[in-house]
Design a protein around this motif. Sequence first.
Motif, PDB file in Angstrom:
ATOM      1  N   LEU A   1      -8.337   3.206  -6.128  1.00 28.78           N
ATOM      2  CA  LEU A   1      -9.151   2.002  -5.556  1.00 28.78           C
ATOM      3  C   LEU A   1      -8.007   1.053  -5.941  1.00 28.78           C
ATOM      4  N   GLN A   2      -6.800   0.761  -6.454  1.00 30.64           N
ATOM      5  CA  GLN A   2      -5.961  -0.259  -6.139  1.00 30.64           C
ATOM      6  C   GLN A   2      -5.578  -0.446  -4.464  1.00 30.64           C
ATOM      7  N   GLU A   3      -5.229   1.113  -3.989  1.00 35.11           N
ATOM      8  CA  GLU A   3      -4.724   0.432  -2.485  1.00 35.11           C
ATOM      9  C   GLU A   3      -5.740  -0.107  -1.184  1.00 35.11           C
ATOM     10  N   ALA A   4      -7.359   0.670  -2.322  1.00 30.59           N
ATOM     11  CA  ALA A   4      -8.353   0.492  -1.461  1.00 30.59           C
ATOM     12  C   ALA A   4      -8.467  -0.790  -1.503  1.00 30.59           C
ATOM     13  N   VAL A   5      -8.674  -1.888  -2.957  1.00 32.74           N
ATOM     14  CA  VAL A   5      -8.149  -3.356  -2.722  1.00 32.74           C
ATOM     15  C   VAL A   5      -7.341  -3.751  -2.432  1.00 32.74           C
TER      16      VAL A   5
ATOM     17  N   THR B   1      -7.186   6.522   6.026  1.00 32.09           N
ATOM     18  CA  THR B   1      -5.589   6.165   6.038  1.00 32.09           C
ATOM     19  C   THR B   1      -4.987   5.644   4.503  1.00 32.09           C
ATOM     20  N   VAL B   2      -6.389   5.055   3.569  1.00 27.82           N
ATOM     21  CA  VAL B   2      -6.027   5.243   2.454  1.00 27.82           C
ATOM     22  C   VAL B   2      -6.336   6.458   1.561  1.00 27.82           C
TER      23      VAL B   2
ATOM     24  N   ALA C   1       1.163  -1.223  -0.168  1.00 25.26           N
ATOM     25  CA  ALA C   1       0.108   0.143  -0.075  1.00 25.26           C
ATOM     26  C   ALA C   1       0.789   1.359  -0.069  1.00 25.26           C
ATOM     27  N   LEU C   2       2.100   1.466   0.514  1.00 24.94           N
ATOM     28  CA  LEU C   2       2.781   2.415   0.281  1.00 24.94           C
ATOM     29  C   LEU C   2       3.692   2.388  -0.678  1.00 24.94           C
ATOM     30  N   GLY C   3       3.838   1.594  -1.170  1.00 31.25           N
ATOM     31  CA  GLY C   3       4.595   1.534  -3.114  1.00 31.25           C
ATOM     32  C   GLY C   3       3.196   2.368  -3.657  1.00 31.25           C
ATOM     33  N   VAL C   4       2.363   1.705  -3.453  1.00 37.76           N
ATOM     34  CA  VAL C   4       0.837   2.295  -3.819  1.00 37.76           C
ATOM     35  C   VAL C   4       0.952   3.687  -4.108  1.00 37.76           C
ATOM     36  N   LYS C   5       0.837   4.110  -2.900  1.00 47.95           N
ATOM     37  CA  LYS C   5       1.255   5.916  -2.470  1.00 47.95           C
ATOM     38  C   LYS C   5       1.638   6.388  -3.592  1.00 47.95           C
ATOM     39  N   LEU C   6       3.340   5.841  -3.038  1.00 47.81           N
ATOM     40  CA  LEU C   6       4.565   6.272  -3.687  1.00 47.81           C
ATOM     41  C   LEU C   6       4.347   6.685  -5.006  1.00 47.81           C
ATOM     42  N   ALA C   7       3.759   5.269  -5.626  1.00 47.88           N
ATOM     43  CA  ALA C   7       3.486   6.067  -7.445  1.00 47.88           C
ATOM     44  C   ALA C   7       2.993   7.083  -7.377  1.00 47.88           C
ATOM     45  N   ALA C   8       1.164   7.119  -6.732  1.00 50.81           N
ATOM     46  CA  ALA C   8       0.849   8.129  -6.330  1.00 50.81           C
ATOM     47  C   ALA C   8       1.445   9.209  -6.500  1.00 50.81           C
TER      48      ALA C   8
END
Length: 126
Positions: free
Chosen positions: A51-55, A111-112, A22-29
């Motif tokens: 949405l990907q982080e939510a999943v 948090t998401v 999830a942290l990786g997804v945030k960094l990608a954002a």
Amino acid sequence: MDALHQEWLLLQAQHERYEGLALGVKLAAFTATVLVPDNTLAVALLALLWLQEAVLKTFQGRLGDRLLAIEASLRSGEGAVPMQLQSDWLASRPRGAGLVAEYLKSALRPTVALPYPVLMALVLVV
């Protein structure tokens, strides 16, 4: 070490792994906010990453539910049946709109959700 303890150890490691993903997804954002020059595309990518982080966080929550069930069983001394993650989830699995609602509910958790709306606004303002 019995099977229930082994299951707990494996699930706990996976639970922590989902946190890293999830942290990786945030960094990608953040990266998309900085590197994508087209505002429309940047906002669309941010929405997809949200949405990907939510999943991912929904999956993590399912592991957390099983971890809590195992911990309660170990605390009470009552023997829970080990290795029942998928069977237990399948028994209560939401269908169709319920599954989508579960993902959306996860997406709205602070948090998401943080920092996606802020990044989207930043892209649109700058």
